[in-house]
Write a protein that holds these residues in place. Structure first.
Motif, PDB file in Angstrom:
ATOM      1  N   LYS A 128     -42.283  49.810  15.667  1.00  0.00           N
ATOM      2  CA  LYS A 128     -42.152  49.991  14.219  1.00  0.00           C
ATOM      3  C   LYS A 128     -40.683  49.818  13.870  1.00  0.00           C
ATOM      4  CE  LYS A 128     -43.155  53.314  10.508  1.00  0.00           C
ATOM      5  NZ  LYS A 128     -43.730  54.666  10.232  1.00  0.00           N
ATOM      6  N   VAL A 129     -40.410  48.910  12.923  1.00  0.00           N
ATOM      7  CA  VAL A 129     -39.033  48.557  12.580  1.00  0.00           C
ATOM      8  C   VAL A 129     -38.742  48.923  11.133  1.00  0.00           C
ATOM      9  CG1 VAL A 129     -37.479  46.598  12.188  1.00  0.00           C
ATOM     10  CG2 VAL A 129     -38.826  46.718  14.283  1.00  0.00           C
ATOM     11  N   ARG A 130     -37.562  49.487  10.898  1.00  0.00           N
ATOM     12  CA  ARG A 130     -37.082  49.766   9.545  1.00  0.00           C
ATOM     13  C   ARG A 130     -35.864  48.899   9.284  1.00  0.00           C
ATOM     14  NH1 ARG A 130     -35.334  55.141  10.533  1.00  0.00           N
ATOM     15  NH2 ARG A 130     -34.500  55.161   8.412  1.00  0.00           N
ATOM     16  N   MET A 131     -35.855  48.226   8.093  1.00  0.00           N
ATOM     17  CA  MET A 131     -34.771  47.322   7.744  1.00  0.00           C
ATOM     18  C   MET A 131     -34.253  47.631   6.343  1.00  0.00           C
ATOM     19  SD  MET A 131     -36.323  43.691   9.153  1.00  0.00           S
ATOM     20  CE  MET A 131     -34.704  42.882   9.110  1.00  0.00           C
ATOM     21  N   VAL A 132     -32.986  47.325   6.116  1.00  0.00           N
ATOM     22  CA  VAL A 132     -32.392  47.492   4.795  1.00  0.00           C
ATOM     23  C   VAL A 132     -31.671  46.209   4.412  1.00  0.00           C
ATOM     24  CG1 VAL A 132     -32.132  49.998   4.941  1.00  0.00           C
ATOM     25  CG2 VAL A 132     -30.289  48.505   5.765  1.00  0.00           C
ATOM     26  N   GLU A 133     -31.483  46.026   3.107  1.00  0.00           N
ATOM     27  CA  GLU A 133     -30.833  44.834   2.561  1.00  0.00           C
ATOM     28  C   GLU A 133     -29.460  45.197   2.025  1.00  0.00           C
ATOM     29  OE1 GLU A 133     -32.041  41.309  -0.637  1.00  0.00           O
ATOM     30  OE2 GLU A 133     -32.712  43.374  -0.961  1.00  0.00           O
ATOM     31  N   ASP A 134     -28.456  44.347   2.301  1.00  0.00           N
ATOM     32  CA  ASP A 134     -27.123  44.621   1.770  1.00  0.00           C
ATOM     33  C   ASP A 134     -26.934  43.897   0.431  1.00  0.00           C
ATOM     34  OD1 ASP A 134     -26.513  41.925   2.244  1.00  0.00           O
ATOM     35  OD2 ASP A 134     -25.449  42.333   4.114  1.00  0.00           O
ATOM     36  N   ASN A 135     -25.744  43.965  -0.113  1.00  0.00           N
ATOM     37  CA  ASN A 135     -25.475  43.388  -1.431  1.00  0.00           C
ATOM     38  C   ASN A 135     -25.479  41.861  -1.437  1.00  0.00           C
ATOM     39  OD1 ASN A 135     -25.187  45.933  -2.604  1.00  0.00           O
ATOM     40  ND2 ASN A 135     -22.999  46.041  -2.107  1.00  0.00           N
ATOM     41  N   GLU A 136     -25.490  41.250  -0.247  1.00  0.00           N
ATOM     42  CA  GLU A 136     -25.505  39.795  -0.147  1.00  0.00           C
ATOM     43  C   GLU A 136     -26.877  39.275   0.278  1.00  0.00           C
ATOM     44  OE1 GLU A 136     -22.310  38.781   2.451  1.00  0.00           O
ATOM     45  OE2 GLU A 136     -20.752  39.267   0.967  1.00  0.00           O
ATOM     46  N   ASP A 137     -27.903  40.067   0.069  1.00  0.00           N
ATOM     47  CA  ASP A 137     -29.288  39.690   0.389  1.00  0.00           C
ATOM     48  C   ASP A 137     -29.520  39.499   1.882  1.00  0.00           C
ATOM     49  OD1 ASP A 137     -29.948  39.792  -2.272  1.00  0.00           O
ATOM     50  OD2 ASP A 137     -29.812  37.640  -2.600  1.00  0.00           O
ATOM     51  N   LYS A 138     -28.706  40.129   2.717  1.00  0.00           N
ATOM     52  CA  LYS A 138     -28.892  40.066   4.162  1.00  0.00           C
ATOM     53  C   LYS A 138     -29.606  41.334   4.644  1.00  0.00           C
ATOM     54  CE  LYS A 138     -26.783  36.132   4.814  1.00  0.00           C
ATOM     55  NZ  LYS A 138     -27.519  34.933   5.286  1.00  0.00           N
ATOM     56  N   TRP A 139     -30.628  41.129   5.484  1.00  0.00           N
ATOM     57  CA  TRP A 139     -31.393  42.251   6.008  1.00  0.00           C
ATOM     58  C   TRP A 139     -30.960  42.569   7.429  1.00  0.00           C
ATOM     59  CZ3 TRP A 139     -35.115  44.988   3.289  1.00  0.00           C
ATOM     60  CH2 TRP A 139     -35.486  44.464   2.046  1.00  0.00           C
ATOM     61  N   SER A 140     -30.939  43.857   7.751  1.00  0.00           N
ATOM     62  CA  SER A 140     -30.575  44.270   9.107  1.00  0.00           C
ATOM     63  C   SER A 140     -31.476  45.411   9.557  1.00  0.00           C
ATOM     64  CB  SER A 140     -29.106  44.702   9.177  1.00  0.00           C
ATOM     65  OG  SER A 140     -28.875  45.776   8.282  1.00  0.00           O
ATOM     66  N   VAL A 141     -31.688  45.497  10.863  1.00  0.00           N
ATOM     67  CA  VAL A 141     -32.527  46.541  11.444  1.00  0.00           C
ATOM     68  C   VAL A 141     -31.716  47.823  11.581  1.00  0.00           C
ATOM     69  CG1 VAL A 141     -33.832  47.235  13.491  1.00  0.00           C
ATOM     70  CG2 VAL A 141     -33.910  44.851  12.690  1.00  0.00           C
ATOM     71  N   ILE A 142     -32.256  48.933  11.064  1.00  0.00           N
ATOM     72  CA  ILE A 142     -31.574  50.226  11.212  1.00  0.00           C
ATOM     73  C   ILE A 142     -32.300  51.140  12.188  1.00  0.00           C
ATOM     74  CG2 ILE A 142     -30.501  50.165   8.936  1.00  0.00           C
ATOM     75  CD1 ILE A 142     -32.697  52.110   7.980  1.00  0.00           C
ATOM     76  N   ASP A 143     -33.553  50.791  12.524  1.00  0.00           N
ATOM     77  CA  ASP A 143     -34.282  51.604  13.489  1.00  0.00           C
ATOM     78  C   ASP A 143     -35.434  50.787  14.063  1.00  0.00           C
ATOM     79  OD1 ASP A 143     -34.817  54.286  14.751  1.00  0.00           O
ATOM     80  OD2 ASP A 143     -36.736  54.006  13.734  1.00  0.00           O
ATOM     81  N   CYS A 144     -35.661  50.916  15.356  1.00  0.00           N
ATOM     82  CA  CYS A 144     -36.773  50.235  16.031  1.00  0.00           C
ATOM     83  C   CYS A 144     -37.405  51.227  16.991  1.00  0.00           C
ATOM     84  CB  CYS A 144     -36.264  49.005  16.774  1.00  0.00           C
ATOM     85  SG  CYS A 144     -37.578  48.058  17.569  1.00  0.00           S
ATOM     86  N   GLU A 145     -38.637  51.617  16.712  1.00  0.00           N
ATOM     87  CA  GLU A 145     -39.311  52.675  17.458  1.00  0.00           C
ATOM     88  C   GLU A 145     -40.499  52.109  18.244  1.00  0.00           C
ATOM     89  OE1 GLU A 145     -41.969  56.713  16.532  1.00  0.00           O
ATOM     90  OE2 GLU A 145     -41.077  55.540  14.900  1.00  0.00           O
ATOM     91  N   TYR A 146     -40.510  52.354  19.538  1.00  0.00           N
ATOM     92  CA  TYR A 146     -41.650  51.944  20.372  1.00  0.00           C
ATOM     93  C   TYR A 146     -42.831  52.860  20.073  1.00  0.00           C
ATOM     94  CZ  TYR A 146     -44.607  51.685  24.528  1.00  0.00           C
ATOM     95  OH  TYR A 146     -45.683  51.576  25.370  1.00  0.00           O
ATOM     96  N   ILE A 147     -44.003  52.264  19.803  1.00  0.00           N
ATOM     97  CA  ILE A 147     -45.155  53.094  19.450  1.00  0.00           C
ATOM     98  C   ILE A 147     -46.386  52.816  20.312  1.00  0.00           C
ATOM     99  CG2 ILE A 147     -44.465  53.556  17.065  1.00  0.00           C
ATOM    100  CD1 ILE A 147     -46.202  51.288  16.126  1.00  0.00           C
ATOM    101  N   GLY A 148     -46.272  51.965  21.345  1.00  0.00           N
ATOM    102  CA  GLY A 148     -47.397  51.773  22.238  1.00  0.00           C
ATOM    103  C   GLY A 148     -47.510  50.366  22.762  1.00  0.00           C
ATOM    104  N   ASP A 149     -48.485  50.176  23.649  1.00  0.00           N
ATOM    105  CA  ASP A 149     -48.742  48.864  24.228  1.00  0.00           C
ATOM    106  C   ASP A 149     -49.975  48.235  23.592  1.00  0.00           C
ATOM    107  OD1 ASP A 149     -46.675  49.466  25.868  1.00  0.00           O
ATOM    108  OD2 ASP A 149     -47.802  49.373  27.737  1.00  0.00           O
ATOM    109  N   ARG A 150     -50.007  46.913  23.621  1.00  0.00           N
ATOM    110  CA  ARG A 150     -51.190  46.194  23.169  1.00  0.00           C
ATOM    111  C   ARG A 150     -52.116  45.991  24.382  1.00  0.00           C
ATOM    112  NH1 ARG A 150     -50.838  40.543  20.019  1.00  0.00           N
ATOM    113  NH2 ARG A 150     -49.493  39.982  21.742  1.00  0.00           N
ATOM    114  N   PHE A 151     -53.393  46.269  24.161  1.00  0.00           N
ATOM    115  CA  PHE A 151     -54.349  46.139  25.265  1.00  0.00           C
ATOM    116  C   PHE A 151     -55.270  44.964  25.018  1.00  0.00           C
ATOM    117  CE2 PHE A 151     -53.162  50.616  25.099  1.00  0.00           C
ATOM    118  CZ  PHE A 151     -52.741  50.826  26.396  1.00  0.00           C
TER     119      PHE A 151
END
Length: 251
Positions: free
Chosen positions: A228-251
């Motif tokens: 699960k990833v959380r991203m934010v946008e700066d004043n120049e319309d650029k997005w960056s990741v502020i958090d990346c959380e592992y939540i499980g494996d795909r089966f």
């Protein structure tokens, strides 16, 4: 690329057949659960399957064999066979990821505002490469302007390799005259994910995505680690990741 397009097309085909036979997802869940079981089915089991079926029709990571089972079942119902015999079925046209998909993409979007967003976003995306799996997120809305983030999977420049496709995006805004236009774009949207399976939404100025990264032994087209990833946008319309959380494996 082909696998994700195959999943999308099978999901679209299921939705089309349901529409043609006049079944809701709830009706399908009930009929399928009962017909495919060798015992009596409880109401809570139908409800549970309905929720699972709903997710399977939207997730890009749904297994093809599961969707194939649903299509096989639907095409063998009396309701669908009756339509076939009377010549009343609507032809299913698979998406290709190319510009010829443009009209199909617009026709399948029933929300008036989102359709206007897609008119410019899909044209932009298909003009720079192949594109599929469009998701629209509203960012802002006030009396002067509305803005939307459109995310898709794409192969920019048609490089035709399993390692060349990935998430791309553009920002669509409305002018004070009501026209929609692309204000910025990112052909290689750096989400830290190999593929996005769900756009959760936009809340408190944060974009929330769910998708997959590679495990140590994963094939290039099958990342297995769900994040699960959380991203934010700066004043120049650029997005960056502020958090990346592992939540499980795909089966």
């Amino acid at each position: 690329m082909d696998n994700f397009l195959n999943v999308t097309n099978k999901q679209r085909e299921i939705k089309l057949i349901l529409k043609q036979v006049g079944w809701s997802q709830r009706q399908f869940a009930g009929k399928y659960s009962i017909d495919e079981s060798d015992r009596d089915i409880e109401e809570y089991e139908i409800n549970k399957f309905q929720e699972s079926f709903k997710k399977q029709l939207n997730r890009k990571t749904t297994k093809l064999e599961i969707l194939d089972k649903y299509i096989f079942y639907l095409k063998n119902t009396c309701e669908f066979k009756k339509l076939i015999n009377s010549g009343e079925t609507e032809e299913f046209i698979p998406l290709t990821g190319l510009f010829e998909d443009y009209k199909i993409i617009l026709n399948e979007e029933h929300d008036t505002t989102y359709r206007k967003v897609l008119e410019v976003a899909a044209a932009y995306a298909l003009a720079i490469g192949s594109a599929w799996g469009f998701n629209i997120v509203q960012l802002e809305k006030d009396e002067f302007q509305s803005s939307f983030l459109v995310i898709w999977e794409g192969d920019v420049g048609h490089n035709h390799g399993s390692g060349t496709w990935g998430p791309a995006m553009c920002k669509v805004v409305t002018s004070h005259f009501g026209y929609y236009f692309v204000s910025s774009g990112d052909h290689y949207f750096e989400t830290s994910l190999r593929c996005i399976s769900e756009v959760v939404g936009y809340s408190n100025n944060e974009l929330i995505l769910i998708g997959y990264k590679y495990g140590d032994n994963d094939a290039n087209n099958y990342p297995s680690l769900k994040h699960k990833v959380r991203m934010v946008e700066d004043n120049e319309d650029k997005w960056s990741v502020i958090d990346c959380e592992y939540i499980g494996d795909r089966f």
